[in-house]
Design a protein around this motif. Structure first.
Motif, short mmCIF file in Angstrom:
data_model
loop_
_atom_site.label_atom_id
_atom_site.label_comp_id
_atom_site.label_asym_id
_atom_site.label_seq_id
_atom_site.Cartn_x
_atom_site.Cartn_y
_atom_site.Cartn_z
N ALA A 15 0.73 -1.23 -0.08
CA ALA A 15 0.13 -0.06 -0.08
C ALA A 15 0.86 1.20 -0.08
O ALA A 15 0.45 2.34 -0.72
CB ALA A 15 -1.00 0.05 1.17
N ALA A 16 2.05 1.26 0.78
CA ALA A 16 2.93 2.79 0.83
C ALA A 16 3.55 2.67 -0.55
O ALA A 16 3.43 3.67 -1.10
CB ALA A 16 3.97 2.14 1.70
N GLU A 17 3.92 1.50 -1.26
CA GLU A 17 4.43 1.67 -2.58
C GLU A 17 3.50 2.28 -3.47
O GLU A 17 3.69 3.03 -4.34
CB GLU A 17 4.77 0.33 -3.24
N LEU A 18 2.31 1.82 -3.57
CA LEU A 18 1.12 2.55 -4.33
C LEU A 18 1.19 3.83 -4.05
O LEU A 18 0.96 4.86 -4.90
CB LEU A 18 -0.09 1.73 -4.25
N ALA A 19 1.16 4.42 -2.80
CA ALA A 19 1.02 5.69 -2.49
C ALA A 19 2.09 6.52 -2.93
O ALA A 19 1.93 7.62 -3.31
CB ALA A 19 0.82 5.85 -1.13
#
Length: 349
Positions: free
Chosen positions: A140-144
């Motif tokens: 999720a952090a990579e997507l953000a």
């Protein structure tokens, strides 16, 4: 709700395992679920009859390259799929997300592809869906960070009871096990290099590799792997796909489970090994630190992977084994399904 879960294969890849288990758990909650996929035959295991199956024939074409295969996969699934029949369309991979105009997408992990068609498929499958799920906070952090996309995290479930109850396979010599086949993302070359180091300390141990069904062609990588394997004093044993009913015993019989992946979203195969009570060593990645914590050993490169595997085999840790079993048992598909239903209902609202 009428829910369509879309995947890309009937073979035992991680995303397909996830799709079937989630579908069955959603159906157990009373949801109307259909799994859509491409396939050359039935799924690798029986599926709960409460789940409808729509397998779109995907015939093999000799000599077909990766790019044309990706485009054909998308076109075949798009032509067959009936989006108007569903309240929720949920794609589990880049191929199925490209085959529909509007969907929820679970991003299991992020990759970097050099094949133009596959790179474009990967990008569209991230930016086009109207809502996103991931199986870990790290993804999720990579997507953000990369796309400004806010994703909801719902971790994988694990069929812990199936692996906890397995009777360990009996083999003539102790063995390390890796599941996932031979490909770059699985860190297969680093595993071989670690195994070469490990043989100096544990000369009798075997390396067994299971799995490996994929749409993609890693022939050059596999050639390099086989060349290196040919220089080892003990040849690795490559099983290929293992029958669904035989996998738990194979896992349970391992002296240690090696998981040196360079990219992962959760690490389902490693979690299944923990459920079986097998010591696990993974690559030291933020996502695997998040998911596994102190329940596994870590290595960042072949020497440290070899050292961690040697410790796992020679110095079994009962406390870590118990923690691993408990961690796996805490990840249930029933819980994952309830959270998916809440997510779907929130979208409808």
């Amino acid at each position: 709700m009428r829910i369509a879960l879309l995947t890309y294969s009937t073979r035992p890849r991680g995303g397909v395992v996830h799709t079937l288990a989630l579908a069955e758990a959603l159906a157990a909650l009373g949801q109307d679920v259909t799994v859509w996929t491409l396939g050359r035959g039935d799924f690798f295991r029986p599926v709960d009859p409460r789940v409808r199956l729509a397998v779109v024939p995907f015939p093999e074409i000799d000599g077909e390259g990766v790019g044309p295969r990706i485009l054909r996969s998308i076109a075949l699934l798009r032509a067959a799929f009936t989006p108007a029949d569903y309240d929720v369309v949920h794609a589990q991979d880049c191929i199925s997300a490209n085959a529909v105009d509007r969907c929820v997408r679970t991003v299991h992990h992020l990759d970097h592809f050099t094949t133009p068609e596959l790179a474009a498929c990967h990008e569209r499958a991230i930016v086009r869906p109207y809502a996103h799920l991931t199986v870990s906070a790290a993804v999720a952090a990579e997507l953000a960070a990369g796309w400004g996309i806010a994703a909801t995290v719902i971790p994988n479930g694990v069929d812990a009871a199936r692996f906890a109850a397995a009777v360990p396979a009996v083999r003539a010599r102790p063995y390390l096990l890796s599941v996932g086949g031979i490909e770059p993302r699985k860190g297969s070359l680093d595993l071989l290099r670690a195994y070469r180091v490990l043989l100096g300390e544990l000369p009798g141990i075997r390396l067994v590799i299971a799995g490996g069904e994929t749409l993609f062609d890693y022939r050059d990588y596999r050639d390099e792997w086989e060349e290196l394997a040919g220089t080892l004093p003990v040849a690795p044993e490559v099983l290929g796909p293992v029958a669904h009913d035989e996998l738990p015993s194979l896992v349970a019989g391992a002296a240690a489970f090696a998981f040196p992946s360079t990219k992962e979203g959760f690490g389902l195969a490693a979690m299944e090994a923990l459920a079986a009570g097998v010591p696990v060593v993974v690559r030291d990645l933020p996502v695997l630190r998040e998911v596994f914590g102190a329940a596994v050993g870590y290595g960042a490169d072949p020497p440290s992977l070899a050292a961690a595997l040697a410790r796992a085999v020679k110095e079994p840790d009962p406390a870590r084994r118990a923690a691993g079993r408990a961690l796996a048992a805490a990840h249930t598909w029933a819980s994952a399904a309830r959270r998916h239903v809440a997510f779907y209902e929130g979208l409808a609202g």
